[in-house]
Design a protein around this motif. Structure first.
Motif, PDB file in Angstrom:
ATOM      1  N   TRP A 610      38.455  31.405  46.304  1.00  0.00           N
ATOM      2  CA  TRP A 610      38.522  29.981  46.834  1.00  0.00           C
ATOM      3  C   TRP A 610      37.507  28.868  45.547  1.00  0.00           C
ATOM      4  CZ3 TRP A 610      37.106  31.747  52.218  1.00  0.00           C
ATOM      5  CH2 TRP A 610      38.286  32.376  52.718  1.00  0.00           C
ATOM      6  N   LEU A 611      37.377  29.334  44.533  1.00  0.00           N
ATOM      7  CA  LEU A 611      36.650  28.681  43.399  1.00  0.00           C
ATOM      8  C   LEU A 611      37.487  27.283  43.244  1.00  0.00           C
ATOM      9  CD1 LEU A 611      35.218  31.370  41.077  1.00  0.00           C
ATOM     10  CD2 LEU A 611      34.060  30.357  42.994  1.00  0.00           C
ATOM     11  N   ASP A 612      36.656  26.206  42.803  1.00  0.00           N
ATOM     12  CA  ASP A 612      37.362  25.032  42.688  1.00  0.00           C
ATOM     13  C   ASP A 612      38.264  25.021  41.248  1.00  0.00           C
ATOM     14  OD1 ASP A 612      36.762  23.378  44.844  1.00  0.00           O
ATOM     15  OD2 ASP A 612      34.836  22.956  43.897  1.00  0.00           O
ATOM     16  N   LYS A 613      37.522  25.710  40.205  1.00  0.00           N
ATOM     17  CA  LYS A 613      38.170  25.612  39.148  1.00  0.00           C
ATOM     18  C   LYS A 613      39.334  26.938  39.054  1.00  0.00           C
ATOM     19  CE  LYS A 613      34.646  23.523  36.213  1.00  0.00           C
ATOM     20  NZ  LYS A 613      33.920  23.593  35.037  1.00  0.00           N
ATOM     21  N   ALA A 614      40.319  26.940  38.784  1.00  0.00           N
ATOM     22  CA  ALA A 614      41.361  27.991  39.012  1.00  0.00           C
ATOM     23  C   ALA A 614      41.200  29.203  38.026  1.00  0.00           C
ATOM     24  CB  ALA A 614      42.948  27.303  38.838  1.00  0.00           C
ATOM     25  N   ASP A 615      40.618  28.617  36.802  1.00  0.00           N
ATOM     26  CA  ASP A 615      40.413  29.671  35.619  1.00  0.00           C
ATOM     27  C   ASP A 615      39.401  30.757  36.049  1.00  0.00           C
ATOM     28  OD1 ASP A 615      42.469  28.829  34.030  1.00  0.00           O
ATOM     29  OD2 ASP A 615      41.289  27.903  32.834  1.00  0.00           O
ATOM     30  N   GLU A 616      38.606  30.252  36.972  1.00  0.00           N
ATOM     31  CA  GLU A 616      37.183  30.946  37.525  1.00  0.00           C
ATOM     32  C   GLU A 616      37.414  32.029  38.296  1.00  0.00           C
ATOM     33  OE1 GLU A 616      33.968  28.237  38.272  1.00  0.00           O
ATOM     34  OE2 GLU A 616      33.864  27.729  36.213  1.00  0.00           O
ATOM     35  N   ARG A 617      38.803  31.803  38.849  1.00  0.00           N
ATOM     36  CA  ARG A 617      39.060  32.723  39.930  1.00  0.00           C
ATOM     37  C   ARG A 617      39.679  33.954  39.526  1.00  0.00           C
ATOM     38  NH1 ARG A 617      43.349  28.340  42.177  1.00  0.00           N
ATOM     39  NH2 ARG A 617      41.583  26.730  42.809  1.00  0.00           N
ATOM     40  N   PRO A 618      39.519  35.339  39.965  1.00  0.00           N
ATOM     41  CA  PRO A 618      39.604  36.524  39.630  1.00  0.00           C
ATOM     42  C   PRO A 618      41.089  36.804  39.437  1.00  0.00           C
ATOM     43  CG  PRO A 618      39.146  36.861  41.747  1.00  0.00           C
ATOM     44  CD  PRO A 618      38.748  35.419  41.537  1.00  0.00           C
ATOM     45  N   THR A 619      41.604  37.761  38.717  1.00  0.00           N
ATOM     46  CA  THR A 619      42.878  38.248  38.625  1.00  0.00           C
ATOM     47  C   THR A 619      43.231  39.261  39.788  1.00  0.00           C
ATOM     48  OG1 THR A 619      42.441  40.164  37.295  1.00  0.00           O
ATOM     49  CG2 THR A 619      42.894  38.170  36.226  1.00  0.00           C
ATOM     50  N   PHE A 620      44.543  39.358  40.234  1.00  0.00           N
ATOM     51  CA  PHE A 620      44.815  40.388  41.123  1.00  0.00           C
ATOM     52  C   PHE A 620      44.385  41.799  40.944  1.00  0.00           C
ATOM     53  CE2 PHE A 620      47.634  37.120  42.942  1.00  0.00           C
ATOM     54  CZ  PHE A 620      47.513  37.033  44.175  1.00  0.00           C
ATOM     55  N   GLN A 621      44.339  42.336  39.692  1.00  0.00           N
ATOM     56  CA  GLN A 621      43.832  43.363  39.147  1.00  0.00           C
ATOM     57  C   GLN A 621      42.364  43.650  39.412  1.00  0.00           C
ATOM     58  OE1 GLN A 621      46.021  45.888  37.755  1.00  0.00           O
ATOM     59  NE2 GLN A 621      44.052  47.070  37.835  1.00  0.00           N
ATOM     60  N   GLU A 622      41.763  42.505  39.102  1.00  0.00           N
ATOM     61  CA  GLU A 622      40.124  42.427  39.369  1.00  0.00           C
ATOM     62  C   GLU A 622      40.023  42.581  40.913  1.00  0.00           C
ATOM     63  OE1 GLU A 622      38.542  39.975  35.639  1.00  0.00           O
ATOM     64  OE2 GLU A 622      39.196  39.156  37.270  1.00  0.00           O
ATOM     65  N   LEU A 623      40.616  42.027  41.633  1.00  0.00           N
ATOM     66  CA  LEU A 623      40.754  41.715  43.160  1.00  0.00           C
ATOM     67  C   LEU A 623      40.794  43.282  43.660  1.00  0.00           C
ATOM     68  CD1 LEU A 623      42.303  38.493  44.245  1.00  0.00           C
ATOM     69  CD2 LEU A 623      39.852  39.104  44.660  1.00  0.00           C
ATOM     70  N   ALA A 624      42.010  43.915  43.258  1.00  0.00           N
ATOM     71  CA  ALA A 624      42.194  45.187  43.670  1.00  0.00           C
ATOM     72  C   ALA A 624      41.055  46.102  43.286  1.00  0.00           C
ATOM     73  CB  ALA A 624      43.714  45.632  42.984  1.00  0.00           C
ATOM     74  N   LEU A 625      40.575  46.117  42.161  1.00  0.00           N
ATOM     75  CA  LEU A 625      39.559  47.052  41.751  1.00  0.00           C
ATOM     76  C   LEU A 625      38.056  46.796  42.784  1.00  0.00           C
ATOM     77  CD1 LEU A 625      39.573  46.930  37.842  1.00  0.00           C
ATOM     78  CD2 LEU A 625      40.173  48.914  39.149  1.00  0.00           C
ATOM     79  N   SER A 626      38.016  45.503  42.907  1.00  0.00           N
ATOM     80  CA  SER A 626      36.749  45.093  43.922  1.00  0.00           C
ATOM     81  C   SER A 626      36.901  45.502  45.170  1.00  0.00           C
ATOM     82  CB  SER A 626      36.632  43.647  44.021  1.00  0.00           C
ATOM     83  OG  SER A 626      36.245  42.909  42.757  1.00  0.00           O
ATOM     84  N   ILE A 627      38.051  45.532  45.831  1.00  0.00           N
ATOM     85  CA  ILE A 627      38.575  46.092  47.139  1.00  0.00           C
ATOM     86  C   ILE A 627      38.484  47.679  47.037  1.00  0.00           C
ATOM     87  CG2 ILE A 627      40.435  46.445  48.992  1.00  0.00           C
ATOM     88  CD1 ILE A 627      41.358  43.600  48.277  1.00  0.00           C
ATOM     89  N   GLN A 628      38.944  48.228  46.093  1.00  0.00           N
ATOM     90  CA  GLN A 628      38.831  49.675  45.774  1.00  0.00           C
ATOM     91  C   GLN A 628      37.372  50.164  46.027  1.00  0.00           C
ATOM     92  OE1 GLN A 628      41.431  51.676  42.804  1.00  0.00           O
ATOM     93  NE2 GLN A 628      39.175  51.989  41.735  1.00  0.00           N
ATOM     94  N   ASP A 629      36.606  49.359  45.340  1.00  0.00           N
ATOM     95  CA  ASP A 629      35.233  49.733  45.153  1.00  0.00           C
ATOM     96  C   ASP A 629      34.529  49.890  46.578  1.00  0.00           C
ATOM     97  OD1 ASP A 629      35.241  50.356  42.615  1.00  0.00           O
ATOM     98  OD2 ASP A 629      34.380  48.396  41.911  1.00  0.00           O
ATOM     99  N   VAL A 630      34.844  48.722  47.493  1.00  0.00           N
ATOM    100  CA  VAL A 630      34.276  48.668  48.926  1.00  0.00           C
ATOM    101  C   VAL A 630      34.726  49.880  49.537  1.00  0.00           C
ATOM    102  CG1 VAL A 630      34.077  47.153  50.846  1.00  0.00           C
ATOM    103  CG2 VAL A 630      33.869  45.971  48.537  1.00  0.00           C
ATOM    104  N   LEU A 631      36.165  50.002  49.529  1.00  0.00           N
ATOM    105  CA  LEU A 631      36.696  51.093  50.486  1.00  0.00           C
ATOM    106  C   LEU A 631      36.295  52.430  49.919  1.00  0.00           C
ATOM    107  CD1 LEU A 631      39.042  51.391  52.185  1.00  0.00           C
ATOM    108  CD2 LEU A 631      40.746  51.643  50.251  1.00  0.00           C
ATOM    109  N   TYR A 632      35.933  52.654  48.726  1.00  0.00           N
ATOM    110  CA  TYR A 632      35.397  53.926  48.348  1.00  0.00           C
ATOM    111  C   TYR A 632      34.054  53.994  49.063  1.00  0.00           C
ATOM    112  CZ  TYR A 632      34.516  57.911  45.235  1.00  0.00           C
ATOM    113  OH  TYR A 632      34.131  59.132  44.688  1.00  0.00           O
ATOM    114  N   GLU A 633      33.043  53.273  49.183  1.00  0.00           N
ATOM    115  CA  GLU A 633      31.950  53.305  49.755  1.00  0.00           C
ATOM    116  C   GLU A 633      32.076  53.567  51.261  1.00  0.00           C
ATOM    117  OE1 GLU A 633      29.981  49.422  49.145  1.00  0.00           O
ATOM    118  OE2 GLU A 633      29.919  49.529  46.985  1.00  0.00           O
ATOM    119  N   LEU A 634      33.012  52.842  51.737  1.00  0.00           N
ATOM    120  CA  LEU A 634      33.166  53.480  53.261  1.00  0.00           C
ATOM    121  C   LEU A 634      33.839  54.826  53.403  1.00  0.00           C
ATOM    122  CD1 LEU A 634      35.413  50.230  54.522  1.00  0.00           C
ATOM    123  CD2 LEU A 634      32.915  50.756  54.926  1.00  0.00           C
ATOM    124  N   GLN A 635      34.161  55.352  52.527  1.00  0.00           N
ATOM    125  CA  GLN A 635      34.651  56.522  52.619  1.00  0.00           C
ATOM    126  C   GLN A 635      33.709  57.594  52.202  1.00  0.00           C
ATOM    127  OE1 GLN A 635      38.550  56.693  50.628  1.00  0.00           O
ATOM    128  NE2 GLN A 635      39.421  55.899  52.226  1.00  0.00           N
TER     129      GLN A 635
END
Length: 635
Positions: A610-635
């Motif tokens: 939800w960053l104001d500047k569109a270019d500063e928002r992550p890509t879906f690939q980056e989001l998938a990796l971030s979620i993957q990291d959090v998920l790995y910590e839970l396991q």
């Protein structure tokens, strides 16, 4: 281990897969084989290789090319080359031009028949948040030089003769209708290979070939991205879905205990349904390239049992082990040992639990079939009403489950959509609802898709999910959507209407994105204008609300809202505000609050969308990796 083709000590630049990763340069021992390029620590004095630090499979490489040195580079970093694959560029520095040319030539020879080649690449480095060649500020931005997998740059004459225009570098102003990856024009070196069927497949058309689980087939042609021509042991030939087979003697897919694309929640559900003490399976870990053993243990008189999850670990010498340090060269050897010895786990691995009965979706209902005869459709029940009309559950040829959208006249630009449907059918990913075909010879036209029994994600969150979902369950839903959207992003597809209502849930709990790109064909002015009540205002970023400026970054904003829907179990975003109030307040900086079920890390991922500047928002690939990291910590 495969025989090495080339070995050399190179300087490797860190890949900075995370924005906070430091930039450094280290010497690594690189080993090239026909299957992969790997790099290792080494003992300089003894000239001896030590533990592997990383590798790239040859089949994943999309480009190999030189890199122009940065200004004022030291001598040891003058002869750079790059290997580009799904996770970005791997930058390597050779000692001299001859060594660099030798490695590039050999790499191109090995990968020259790969699928999904890039058409453009960046001849300069990504440095300090910018491409030095074209000054683009998005790391995933398309390259600015045309690349040829065999001969370097294409000449202007060859571009004209190919009949295939090169895609322009994407901008925020204009969205180019993408094509899925094109198959190689020359026969693949894998034509002639032997494959084993993982699933039974009954022919859908006269051109298809029947598959019988565990039987061997010879591949004859691979000119279609999704359907390969094959021959069985009796000499019969026909087309088979490529995701139903695996290369013989290659990978874990040969083993019934391996469940590809299964997450933790799905594994627990399957093991508890089987309800056998010592029931187990091996699945992909949430960390890419890693594997997990999921095991059900039941005590005396225990009717339910508990599930344990053991990450398969690797030593510096690339050996595998589980709970105790019993080392094995391969995962099958490890599993075989623990089928007879608990060795620190709650139980030995007694019973294989498999999901092989759940067939993956095919790209279409048969090779070359995209126009479906409506006489082959049986309507069973109404599922609901969408933007384009009624959606029904039915059967194709009386036996295959399908969902059928009956497009009400005047709701869609039909001719444009029909042309697009041929392209959309070739998009295939486990987190996208598969388009099977269309019925266009009568009115209303039908869109026939994969059927998912648990319905839309929004209602599943509100009614179908347990009252107390686990953190892992919620995060896995978000991961499913991010990976489906990352695939669309890689194909330059913009969804334009991503929300929980436009995601579906299958019987196994997997979430899949649907209706991608369909909003382009809506003829309803109230829907296509941000002033209309039907427009998805609650999922739209400021640049869409103010200027109707769609891009992959507006999909990122909508994904953040979808995360909020998941973590509030289906609540309406900004539920106390009307559309006009939302436009006014969001453009002034209003953002959704942190849901009670979302921890700080999850809310940080939401907020980054939800960053104001569109270019500063992550890509879906980056989001998938971030979620993957959090998920790995839970396991």
């Amino acid at each position: 281990m495969s025989e090495s083709v080339l070995e050399e000590i190179f300087i490797k630049r860190s890949q900075q897969k995370k924005k906070t990763s430091p930039l450094n340069y280290k010497e690594r021992w690189f080993v090239l084989t026909q299957e992969k390029i790997a790099y290792y620590d080494f003992d300089a004095d003894k000239r001896k290789r030590k533990g592997m630090r990383g590798s790239v499979d040859m089949e994943k490489i999309k480009c190999v090319e030189t890199v122009q040195p940065e200004p004022n580079s030291p001598q040891e970093r003058m002869y750079a080359f790059q290997i580009i694959y799904d996770e970005g560029p791997l930058y390597i520095f050779a000692k001299n031009e001859d060594v660099r040319a030798q490695w590039i030539k050999k790499l191109k020879e090995i990968v020259c028949y790969n699928k999904d080649f890039m058409q453009k690449y960046h001849p300069c480095f990504w440095a300090d948040g910018i491409w030095l060649c074209c000054k683009q500020e998005v790391k995933q931005a398309m390259g600015c030089k045309v690349w040829d997998s065999k001969n370097g740059f294409r000449s202007k004459a060859s571009q004209r003769g190919s009949g295939k225009p090169l895609p322009p570098t994407p901008t925020e102003e204009k969205t180019v209708r993408p094509l899925p990856p094109q198959p190689p024009e020359t026969p693949s070196p894998s034509a002639g290979m032997t494959v084993i069927a993982e699933y039974n497949y009954a022919p859908m058309t006269s051109q298809d070939l029947e598959l019988k689980k565990d039987e061997e087939y010879t591949i004859l042609e691979m000119t279609d991205h999704n359907w390969w021509k094959a021959r069985d042991k009796y000499g019969s030939e026909g087309y088979i879905p490529c995701n139903y087979v695996v290369e013989a003697e290659n990978g874990l897919e040969r083993f019934d205990w391996y469940s590809k694309n299964m997450n933790r929640s799905q594994a627990e559900k399957l093991l508890k349904t089987e309800n056998k003490d010592g029931g187990f399976l091996v699945r992909d870990s949430s960390k890419a390239g890693k594997y997990t053993v999921s095991l059900l243990s039941k005590g005396v008189g225990d009717t339910g049992g508990i599930c344990k999850h053991y990450n398969i670990c690797t030593t510096a010498q690339s050996q595998y082990y589980l709970a105790e340090r019993h080392f094995f060269s391969t995962i099958p050897e490890l599993i075989n040992y623990h089928q007879h010895n608990a060795a620190g786990m709650v139980s030995r691995l007694k019973y294989i639990v498999s999901n092989r009965a759940l067939h993956p979706s095919t790209a279409g209902l048969g090779y070359g079939l995209w126009e479906i005869n409506p006489r082959n459709l049986t309507f069973i029940k109404e599922l609901g009403t969408g933007q384009f009309g009624v959606v029904k559950y039915g059967k194709w040829q009386g036996k295959h489950d399908v969902a059928i959208k009956m497009i009400k006249e005047g709701s869609m630009s039909e001719d444009d959509f029909i042309e697009e449907a041929k392209i959309m059918m070739k998009l295939r990913h486990e987190n996208l609802v598969q388009l099977y075909g269309v019925c266009t010879k009568q009115r209303p036209i039908y869109i026939v898709t994969e059927f998912l029994s648990n319905g839309c994600l929004q209602m599943y969150l509100r009614e179908g999910l347990t009252q107390h979902p686990t953190a892992v369950q919620l995060l896995e839903m978000c991961k499913d959507v991010s990976e489906g959207m990352a695939y669309l992003e890689s194909q330059q597809y913009i969804h334009r209407d991503l929300a929980a209502r436009n995601c579906l849930v299958d019987g196994n709990g997997t979430v899949k994105v649907t209706d991608f790109g369909l909003s382009r064909y809506v003829l309803d002015d109230e829907y296509t204008s941000s002033a209309g009540s039907k427009f998805p205002v609650r999922w739209s970023p400021p640049e869409v609300l103010l200027y109707c400026k769609f891009s992959s970054k507006s999909d990122i904003w909508a994904y953040g809202i979808l995360l909020w829907e998941v973590y509030t179990l289906g609540r309406l975003p900004y539920e106390r505000l009307n559309n006009n109030e939302i436009v006014d307040q969001v453009t002034r900086g209003l953002r959704l609050f942190r849901p009670q079920l979302a921890n700080d890390k999850v809310y940080s991922i939401m907020s980054s969308c939800w960053l104001d500047k569109a270019d500063e928002r992550p890509t879906f690939q980056e989001l998938a990796l971030s979620i993957q990291d959090v998920l790995y910590e839970l396991q």
